[in-house]
Write a protein that holds these residues in place. Structure first.
Motif, PDB file in Angstrom:
ATOM      1  N   GLY A   1       0.675  -1.069  -0.134  1.00  0.00           N
ATOM      2  CA  GLY A   1      -0.312   0.056   0.116  1.00  0.00           C
ATOM      3  C   GLY A   1       0.819   1.181   0.093  1.00  0.00           C
ATOM      4  N   PHE A   2       1.943   1.434   0.725  1.00  0.00           N
ATOM      5  CA  PHE A   2       2.687   2.572   0.689  1.00  0.00           C
ATOM      6  C   PHE A   2       3.195   2.734  -0.646  1.00  0.00           C
ATOM      7  N   PHE A   3       3.733   1.587  -1.410  1.00  0.00           N
ATOM      8  CA  PHE A   3       4.249   1.889  -2.631  1.00  0.00           C
ATOM      9  C   PHE A   3       2.984   2.258  -3.642  1.00  0.00           C
ATOM     10  N   GLY A   4       2.036   1.599  -3.518  1.00  0.00           N
ATOM     11  CA  GLY A   4       0.642   2.084  -4.334  1.00  0.00           C
ATOM     12  C   GLY A   4       0.467   3.482  -4.200  1.00  0.00           C
ATOM     13  N   TYR A   5       0.219   3.895  -3.270  1.00  0.00           N
ATOM     14  CA  TYR A   5      -0.206   5.088  -2.682  1.00  0.00           C
ATOM     15  C   TYR A   5       0.870   6.071  -3.130  1.00  0.00           C
ATOM     16  N   GLY A   6       2.182   5.838  -2.789  1.00  0.00           N
ATOM     17  CA  GLY A   6       3.193   6.635  -3.139  1.00  0.00           C
ATOM     18  C   GLY A   6       3.470   6.959  -4.749  1.00  0.00           C
ATOM     19  N   CYS A   7       3.165   5.810  -5.391  1.00  0.00           N
ATOM     20  CA  CYS A   7       3.283   5.943  -7.169  1.00  0.00           C
ATOM     21  C   CYS A   7       2.215   6.546  -7.627  1.00  0.00           C
ATOM     22  N   THR A   8       0.845   6.498  -7.215  1.00  0.00           N
ATOM     23  CA  THR A   8      -0.366   7.453  -7.720  1.00  0.00           C
ATOM     24  C   THR A   8      -0.009   9.059  -7.240  1.00  0.00           C
TER      25      THR A   8
ATOM     26  N   VAL B   1      -7.421   5.630  -9.760  1.00  0.00           N
ATOM     27  CA  VAL B   1      -6.504   6.337  -8.567  1.00  0.00           C
ATOM     28  C   VAL B   1      -7.108   5.757  -7.464  1.00  0.00           C
ATOM     29  N   GLU B   2      -8.502   6.204  -7.139  1.00  0.00           N
ATOM     30  CA  GLU B   2      -9.329   6.291  -6.004  1.00  0.00           C
ATOM     31  C   GLU B   2      -9.383   4.603  -5.539  1.00  0.00           C
ATOM     32  N   LEU B   3      -9.348   3.736  -6.254  1.00  0.00           N
ATOM     33  CA  LEU B   3      -9.524   2.506  -5.775  1.00  0.00           C
ATOM     34  C   LEU B   3      -8.142   1.864  -5.216  1.00  0.00           C
ATOM     35  N   ILE B   4      -6.976   2.251  -5.809  1.00  0.00           N
ATOM     36  CA  ILE B   4      -5.793   2.094  -5.432  1.00  0.00           C
ATOM     37  C   ILE B   4      -5.309   2.629  -4.108  1.00  0.00           C
ATOM     38  N   ARG B   5      -5.882   4.200  -4.043  1.00  0.00           N
ATOM     39  CA  ARG B   5      -5.586   4.649  -2.620  1.00  0.00           C
ATOM     40  C   ARG B   5      -6.613   4.136  -1.890  1.00  0.00           C
TER      41      ARG B   5
ATOM     42  N   ALA C   1      -8.124  -9.472   1.768  1.00  0.00           N
ATOM     43  CA  ALA C   1      -7.562 -10.096   0.439  1.00  0.00           C
ATOM     44  C   ALA C   1      -8.335  -9.840  -0.820  1.00  0.00           C
ATOM     45  N   ALA C   2      -9.662  -9.898  -0.762  1.00  0.00           N
ATOM     46  CA  ALA C   2     -10.383  -9.213  -1.933  1.00  0.00           C
ATOM     47  C   ALA C   2      -9.939  -7.747  -2.638  1.00  0.00           C
ATOM     48  N   ALA C   3      -9.820  -6.737  -1.523  1.00  0.00           N
ATOM     49  CA  ALA C   3      -9.443  -5.519  -1.910  1.00  0.00           C
ATOM     50  C   ALA C   3      -8.057  -5.243  -2.437  1.00  0.00           C
ATOM     51  N   ILE C   4      -7.163  -6.209  -2.011  1.00  0.00           N
ATOM     52  CA  ILE C   4      -5.828  -6.254  -2.372  1.00  0.00           C
ATOM     53  C   ILE C   4      -5.877  -6.877  -3.963  1.00  0.00           C
ATOM     54  N   TYR C   5      -6.614  -7.918  -3.968  1.00  0.00           N
ATOM     55  CA  TYR C   5      -6.684  -8.453  -5.222  1.00  0.00           C
ATOM     56  C   TYR C   5      -7.238  -7.451  -6.438  1.00  0.00           C
ATOM     57  N   ALA C   6      -8.427  -6.945  -5.875  1.00  0.00           N
ATOM     58  CA  ALA C   6      -9.198  -5.976  -6.796  1.00  0.00           C
ATOM     59  C   ALA C   6      -8.152  -4.628  -7.171  1.00  0.00           C
ATOM     60  N   ALA C   7      -7.549  -4.248  -6.187  1.00  0.00           N
ATOM     61  CA  ALA C   7      -6.685  -2.925  -6.629  1.00  0.00           C
ATOM     62  C   ALA C   7      -5.529  -3.340  -7.464  1.00  0.00           C
ATOM     63  N   PHE C   8      -4.762  -4.120  -6.854  1.00  0.00           N
ATOM     64  CA  PHE C   8      -3.531  -4.661  -7.268  1.00  0.00           C
ATOM     65  C   PHE C   8      -3.398  -5.921  -8.193  1.00  0.00           C
ATOM     66  N   GLY C   9      -4.090  -6.579  -8.288  1.00  0.00           N
ATOM     67  CA  GLY C   9      -4.153  -7.583  -9.022  1.00  0.00           C
ATOM     68  C   GLY C   9      -3.176  -8.874  -8.249  1.00  0.00           C
ATOM     69  N   PHE C  10      -2.924 -10.099  -8.971  1.00  0.00           N
ATOM     70  CA  PHE C  10      -2.191 -11.159  -8.221  1.00  0.00           C
ATOM     71  C   PHE C  10      -0.726 -11.140  -8.746  1.00  0.00           C
ATOM     72  N   GLY C  11       0.295 -10.908  -8.252  1.00  0.00           N
ATOM     73  CA  GLY C  11       1.516 -10.643  -8.929  1.00  0.00           C
ATOM     74  C   GLY C  11       2.542 -10.608  -7.641  1.00  0.00           C
ATOM     75  N   LEU C  12       3.797 -10.686  -7.880  1.00  0.00           N
ATOM     76  CA  LEU C  12       4.945 -11.013  -7.202  1.00  0.00           C
ATOM     77  C   LEU C  12       4.822 -10.547  -5.884  1.00  0.00           C
ATOM     78  N   PHE C  13       4.615  -9.411  -5.511  1.00  0.00           N
ATOM     79  CA  PHE C  13       4.556  -8.663  -4.292  1.00  0.00           C
ATOM     80  C   PHE C  13       3.196  -8.496  -3.706  1.00  0.00           C
ATOM     81  N   THR C  14       2.046  -9.245  -4.332  1.00  0.00           N
ATOM     82  CA  THR C  14       0.838  -9.426  -3.619  1.00  0.00           C
ATOM     83  C   THR C  14       0.412 -10.683  -3.388  1.00  0.00           C
ATOM     84  N   MET C  15       1.197 -11.618  -4.091  1.00  0.00           N
ATOM     85  CA  MET C  15       0.456 -12.768  -3.846  1.00  0.00           C
ATOM     86  C   MET C  15       0.850 -13.304  -2.231  1.00  0.00           C
ATOM     87  N   PHE C  16       1.803 -13.044  -1.530  1.00  0.00           N
ATOM     88  CA  PHE C  16       1.904 -13.326  -0.168  1.00  0.00           C
ATOM     89  C   PHE C  16       0.735 -12.643   0.755  1.00  0.00           C
TER      90      PHE C  16
END
Length: 118
Positions: A20-27, A46-50, A82-97
């Motif tokens: 979340g720090f990286f997602g919010y910081g990037c936007t 952007v609002e979903l990510i934040r 878990a659903a919010a992380i998946y909806a905002a960021f998808g399933f990837g290297l840093f979100t799988m755990f």
């Protein structure tokens, strides 16, 4: 099972906080600096990510903390995280755990019908 749900929820929430720090910081950085074509561009929603960057770790940590005393509510909160992380960021290297820890902790909390044996 409740103790495992507690630990998984808190660890998943801490991982989600890092994402979340990286997602919010990037936007925020792209909104401040502007887009650079072919290098860095703003995300579609952007609002979903934040919102997910703030609420998903909060739900996971709160759910993990509640898993021992209020297992059903804690499990629901971790599954929502878990659903919010998946909806905002998808399933990837840093979100799988974070997704796996929060979802597994939520399932374990929901499956624990009675308190752990002492």
């Amino acid at each position: 099972m409740r103790n495992a749900a507690l630990v998984l929820g808190i660890i998943g929430g801490l991982w989600a906080m890092i994402v979340g720090f990286f997602g919010y910081g990037c936007t925020s950085f792209v909104a401040w600096f502007g887009e650079v074509p072919d290098l860095i561009e703003q995300v579609e929603n952007v609002e979903l990510i934040r919102a997910a960057s703030f609420f998903a770790p909060l739900l996971a940590i709160a759910g993990g903390a509640m898993a021992h005393s209020q297992a059903v509510l804690g499990g629901v909160l971790m599954c929502l995280s878990a659903a919010a992380i998946y909806a905002a960021f998808g399933f990837g290297l840093f979100t799988m755990f974070p997704i796996a820890f929060c979802l597994l902790g939520g399932i374990l909390a929901l499956a624990s019908r009675k308190p752990d044996a002492a």
